[in-house]
Structures are given as structure tokens and as C-alpha cells.
Design a protein around this motif. Structure first.
Motif, short mmCIF file in Angstrom:
data_model
loop_
_atom_site.label_atom_id
_atom_site.label_comp_id
_atom_site.label_asym_id
_atom_site.label_seq_id
_atom_site.Cartn_x
_atom_site.Cartn_y
_atom_site.Cartn_z
N THR A 83 0.84 -1.19 0.00
CA THR A 83 0.00 0.00 0.00
C THR A 83 0.88 1.24 0.00
OG1 THR A 83 -0.14 0.21 2.41
CG2 THR A 83 -1.70 -1.28 1.36
N GLY A 84 0.24 2.40 0.15
CA GLY A 84 0.95 3.65 0.25
C GLY A 84 0.33 4.51 1.34
N GLY A 85 0.11 5.83 1.05
CA GLY A 85 0.31 6.50 -0.22
C GLY A 85 0.00 5.65 -1.45
N GLU A 86 0.71 5.96 -2.49
CA GLU A 86 0.57 5.24 -3.75
C GLU A 86 1.82 4.39 -3.98
OE1 GLU A 86 0.09 3.31 -6.86
OE2 GLU A 86 -1.63 4.36 -6.00
N PRO A 87 1.71 3.05 -3.84
CA PRO A 87 2.90 2.19 -3.92
C PRO A 87 3.63 2.25 -5.26
CG PRO A 87 0.89 0.89 -3.94
CD PRO A 87 0.48 2.29 -3.57
N LEU A 88 2.90 2.56 -6.35
CA LEU A 88 3.55 2.58 -7.67
C LEU A 88 4.44 3.80 -7.85
CD1 LEU A 88 0.71 1.28 -10.00
CD2 LEU A 88 2.57 0.00 -8.92
N LEU A 89 4.45 4.74 -6.90
CA LEU A 89 5.38 5.85 -6.97
C LEU A 89 6.78 5.46 -6.51
CD1 LEU A 89 3.32 8.92 -5.67
CD2 LEU A 89 3.84 8.26 -8.02
N ARG A 90 6.88 4.32 -5.86
CA ARG A 90 8.20 3.88 -5.40
C ARG A 90 9.00 3.38 -6.60
NH1 ARG A 90 10.18 1.83 0.32
NH2 ARG A 90 12.04 0.70 -0.37
N ALA A 91 10.19 3.92 -6.79
CA ALA A 91 10.99 3.63 -7.99
C ALA A 91 11.37 2.16 -8.08
CB ALA A 91 12.23 4.51 -8.02
N ASP A 92 11.52 1.50 -6.92
CA ASP A 92 11.96 0.10 -6.91
C ASP A 92 10.81 -0.86 -6.70
OD1 ASP A 92 11.41 0.75 -4.30
OD2 ASP A 92 13.43 0.39 -3.54
N ILE A 93 9.61 -0.47 -7.10
CA ILE A 93 8.42 -1.27 -6.81
C ILE A 93 8.50 -2.67 -7.43
CG2 ILE A 93 7.19 -0.22 -8.76
CD1 ILE A 93 5.68 -1.63 -5.49
N VAL A 94 9.05 -2.80 -8.63
CA VAL A 94 9.13 -4.12 -9.25
C VAL A 94 10.08 -5.02 -8.46
CG1 VAL A 94 9.78 -5.40 -11.33
CG2 VAL A 94 8.53 -3.24 -11.53
N GLU A 95 11.18 -4.46 -7.98
CA GLU A 95 12.11 -5.24 -7.16
C GLU A 95 11.46 -5.65 -5.85
OE1 GLU A 95 16.47 -4.94 -4.93
OE2 GLU A 95 15.67 -3.19 -6.00
N VAL A 96 10.69 -4.75 -5.25
CA VAL A 96 9.99 -5.09 -4.00
C VAL A 96 9.09 -6.29 -4.23
CG1 VAL A 96 8.27 -4.31 -2.33
CG2 VAL A 96 10.09 -2.75 -3.06
N VAL A 97 8.28 -6.25 -5.29
CA VAL A 97 7.37 -7.35 -5.59
C VAL A 97 8.15 -8.63 -5.86
CG1 VAL A 97 5.67 -8.22 -7.24
CG2 VAL A 97 5.51 -5.87 -6.40
N ARG A 98 9.19 -8.53 -6.66
CA ARG A 98 9.96 -9.73 -7.02
C ARG A 98 10.54 -10.41 -5.78
NH1 ARG A 98 11.51 -10.84 -11.84
NH2 ARG A 98 11.45 -8.65 -12.49
N ARG A 99 11.08 -9.63 -4.89
CA ARG A 99 11.73 -10.22 -3.72
C ARG A 99 10.71 -10.73 -2.70
NH1 ARG A 99 16.75 -6.87 -1.71
NH2 ARG A 99 16.88 -8.74 -0.40
N LEU A 100 9.59 -10.04 -2.56
CA LEU A 100 8.56 -10.53 -1.65
C LEU A 100 7.90 -11.79 -2.19
CD1 LEU A 100 6.83 -7.26 -0.41
CD2 LEU A 100 8.43 -8.73 0.84
N ALA A 101 7.76 -11.87 -3.51
CA ALA A 101 7.15 -13.05 -4.12
C ALA A 101 8.00 -14.30 -3.92
CB ALA A 101 6.89 -12.81 -5.60
N ALA A 102 9.29 -14.10 -3.63
CA ALA A 102 10.20 -15.23 -3.41
C ALA A 102 10.20 -15.70 -1.95
CB ALA A 102 11.62 -14.84 -3.82
N VAL A 103 9.52 -14.97 -1.07
CA VAL A 103 9.47 -15.34 0.34
C VAL A 103 8.51 -16.51 0.52
CG1 VAL A 103 8.81 -14.56 2.66
CG2 VAL A 103 10.04 -13.01 1.11
N THR A 104 8.92 -17.48 1.30
CA THR A 104 8.08 -18.64 1.59
C THR A 104 7.81 -18.73 3.08
OG1 THR A 104 10.01 -20.07 1.74
CG2 THR A 104 8.91 -19.94 -0.40
N GLY A 105 6.69 -19.35 3.41
CA GLY A 105 6.34 -19.55 4.80
C GLY A 105 7.00 -20.80 5.36
#
Length: 352
Positions: A83-105
Motif C-alpha cells: 500500500t501507500g500513499g501510492e505504492p507505484l510511486l516507489r521507484a523500486d516497486i518491481v524489485e519489491v514485488v519480485r523479492r517478496l514473491a520469493a518469500v516462503t512460509g
């Protein structure tokens, strides 16, 4: 300092145990705010001018976000919502998603990554976000009328939001949800139109009762359109059938004319769902919050940025702070209590 917390069986909790509060609620959802900045200035959220933004030095780095996320996932968190604010304003948003998507429980399964956005930058970023592992999208749209949108958001960006919704529809990400805050004298005459728009775009419309979360503290209960009023308006167009089994989801849902399409209402004021709440929040500057309306925050920055702490101690500190935050969670938000105090932060700085 972190406090001792209990595990599901009543013993002392340790890293890897579920995050259970003193009311028996198991926490599985972490809302992660990436920035307090936004490309819109919605009247119910933030002033048009004079905003005091978070200091850049206090904003969590990607590494810090991922470190918190890994500990949270080990403790049973199964969904990260950006979330934000507006999360897509973050310049590294794609990296954030990529690294969080690799997290496992702890069970080895990937944690789901969702996002709430105003949609303005989706046409440019969505292909990369999907490739990076984004699972779900919520897009905010309070009106379909250009003049109202401009007045409400103080920006002439409706066409950009509509383009973002079209991109989301084409992406195949499902479920796709559209969110609207229902406001008296603003958009209550568009409720049916908004639902029809959502259905046409393969999305579920969700209406949100306006909450006291504006930075200017100007919330007025009389301007809030209640869940009952929303359902009455929609019942003039569709036969509504309640969908059972809501669980910890914030929206109660109704089938439209028997389905398959549904509409949701998040009635935090008139029909609170606190008893089933499974959410924690992490602000962009590293503060844990156990409720959207909490006046208490749990600061992770000193733990994350301690120069002399070994890695294991940092993770243990994060785990301890998560458990302290959960341990301190109240049974409800008390909006309807005369002694209720609105949080000092506005919604843009808390994260949705």
C-alpha cells in the motif's frame, strides 16, 4: 521492549509460532506501506498542500522490508499487501514485488503478494509486476464522472485511472477488486453505476464506509453512507443474497441476482469486523501497527539499523516486536466510543 507472548497452546511463543493475540485471533495478513506520497490528493485522505512527508532516511529499504517479511512469513503471515500513499510511486516497486514473491512460509509455500493502488501507473508497470510475481490487485475509484473525480482528488487523472483498470482487466489477475469510499453529497448516486462498471470489467466492486483517517481530522459521521444505505440503493437494481463464510476478510459480500457477480461492503463503522481481524500493518518508516486506528506504534528501525547486532539477533528482535505488537492488540477499534481518538497519522502515512 518486546514482551512475552503466548503460543496457540498457551505456552511461551517462540520464533516460528503463529502470531496469536490475547483474544485468540491468528494473524496472517501484513499490510506493507511503501511510501506516504501519492499522485492524488483525495479530500478524505490528505490536504492538497502543506503535507509533511516522511524523511527519506527513515523509509525502509528493500532489504529491510524483505527481512521483516521473512520473519513474518516464518511466523505464519501468508499475504503481503503493498500500500501507500501510492505504492507505484516507489521507484523500486518491481524489485519489491519480485523479492517478496520469493518469500516462503514455514510450510514452504510462497506468500501471496497483493497491492492496493490508484492505478495511474499500471499501464506502464503492470507487465513487469505480473512477471515479478504480483498475485492480486485492488484499485481505488470513487467516481466515474470527470468533474467529480477532479473535485474529489484535486487532480484531473480519471482517464489515467480508467486506463489502469483496463490494463488490470487485460492482465488476467483475479480476483480484481475496485474500491470506492461512499460519501454523502459526493458519489452516493453512483453506487449502481459503479457496480455495473466493475462487472463489465471482470471486477468486484467494494464500497467502504468513510472512516476517521483523514490527515486534517475533518471526518464527519453525517457524510458517511452506511452499509444499510448502500445495500438499499443496490437492492433497487439487483436481488442481493449474502455470501456466508467471510472469515477474516474485511468485506462482507452479496451475490447480485444469484451470481456469479458479487458486491462487497467494508462497514468498519456501523458493522465492525474486529473480532475476526487477522491484519497487522507496517508503515513506510518501519512502525508496526496492530490496528488501522491504533494510537500506538512499535518501532522496528532501531532493531533493523543496529550496527553491532548479529543477523540472528536482528531477526529475533523483529520477531519479538511482531509479538509485542500482536500482544497489545485491543478487542476492537472503538470508533463508536465517545472517547475514541483519531490516529495522529493520516491514511496515506498508515497504509491501507
Amino acid at each position: 521492549m518486546p514482551v512475552a507472548a503466548a503460543s496457540v497452546d498457551g505456552g511461551a511463543a517462540t520464533m516460528g509460532d503463529p502470531l496469536v493475540d490475547t483474544h485468540g485471533r491468528v494473524h496472517r495478513d501484513l499490510r506493507i506501506s511503501l511510501t506516504d506520497r501519492c499522485s492524488l490528493r483525495c479530500t478524505y485522505c490528505m490536504p492538497e498542500q502543506g503535507n509533511e512527508w516522511l524523511a527519506k532516511s527513515s523509509i525502509l529499504t528493500v532489504d529491510e522490508i524483505v527481512r521483516i517479511a521473512r520473519v513474518a512469513a516464518a511466523d505464519g503471515i501468508t499475504t503481503f499487501r503493498l500500500t501507500g500513499g501510492e505504492p507505484l510511486l516507489r521507484a523500486d516497486i518491481v524489485e519489491v514485488v519480485r523479492r517478496l514473491a520469493a518469500v516462503t512460509g514455514a510450510d514452504g509455500r510462497p506468500v501471496q503478494v497483493a497491492m492496493t493502488t490508484n492505478g495511474i501507473r499500471l499501464p506502464q508497470l503492470l507487465p513487469a509486476l505480473v512477471e515479478a510475481g504480483l498475485d492480486r490487485l485492488n484499485i481505488s475509484i470513487d467516481t466515474l464522472r470527470g468533474d467529480r473525480f477532479h473535485a474529489l482528488t484535486r487532480r484531473d487523472r480519471l482517464d489515467d485511472v480508467l486506463a489502469g483498470i483496463a490494463a488490470a482487466q487485460a492482465s488476467g489477475l483475479r480476483p480484481l477488486k475496485l474500491n470506492a469510499v461512499a460519501m454523502r453529497g459526493v458519489n452516493e448516486d453512483e453506487l449502481v453505476e459503479l457496480v455495473e462498471f466493475a462487472v463489465a470489467h471482470g471486477a468486484q466492486m467494494r464500497f467502504i464506509e468513510q472512516m476517521p483517517l483523514d490527515a486534517g481530522h475533518t471526518w464527519d459521521r453525517s457524510r458517511m453512507v452506511t452499509q444499510d444505505e448502500i445495500l438499499t440503493a443496490l437492492s433497487a437494481r439487483w436481488a442481493l443474497t449474502a455470501v456466508p463464510g467471510r472469515g477474516g476478510a474485511p468485506a462482507a459480500r452479496w451475490l447480485l441476482d444469484g451470481g456469479p457477480h458479487t458486491v462487497g461492503v467494508i462497514a468498519s463503522v456501523t458493522a465492525p469486523f474486529c473480532g475476526d481481524c487477522d491484519r497487522l500493518r507496517l508503515t513506510a518508516d518501519g512502525q508496526l501497527r496492530n490496528c488501522l486506528f491504533s494510537t500506538t506504534e512499535y518501532d522496528l528501525l532501531p532493531i533493523l539499523r543496529a550496527q553491532t547486532s548479529p543477523g540472528g539477533a536482528v531477526d529475533a528482535g523483529i520477531d519479538g516486536m511482531l509479538r509485542s505488537c500482536v500482544f497489545g492488540k485491543l478487542p476492537g477499534h472503538a470508533i463508536n466510543d465517545p472517547a475514541f481518538l483519531q490516529p495522529a497519522r493520516g491514511m496515506n502515512a498508515i497504509g491501507g
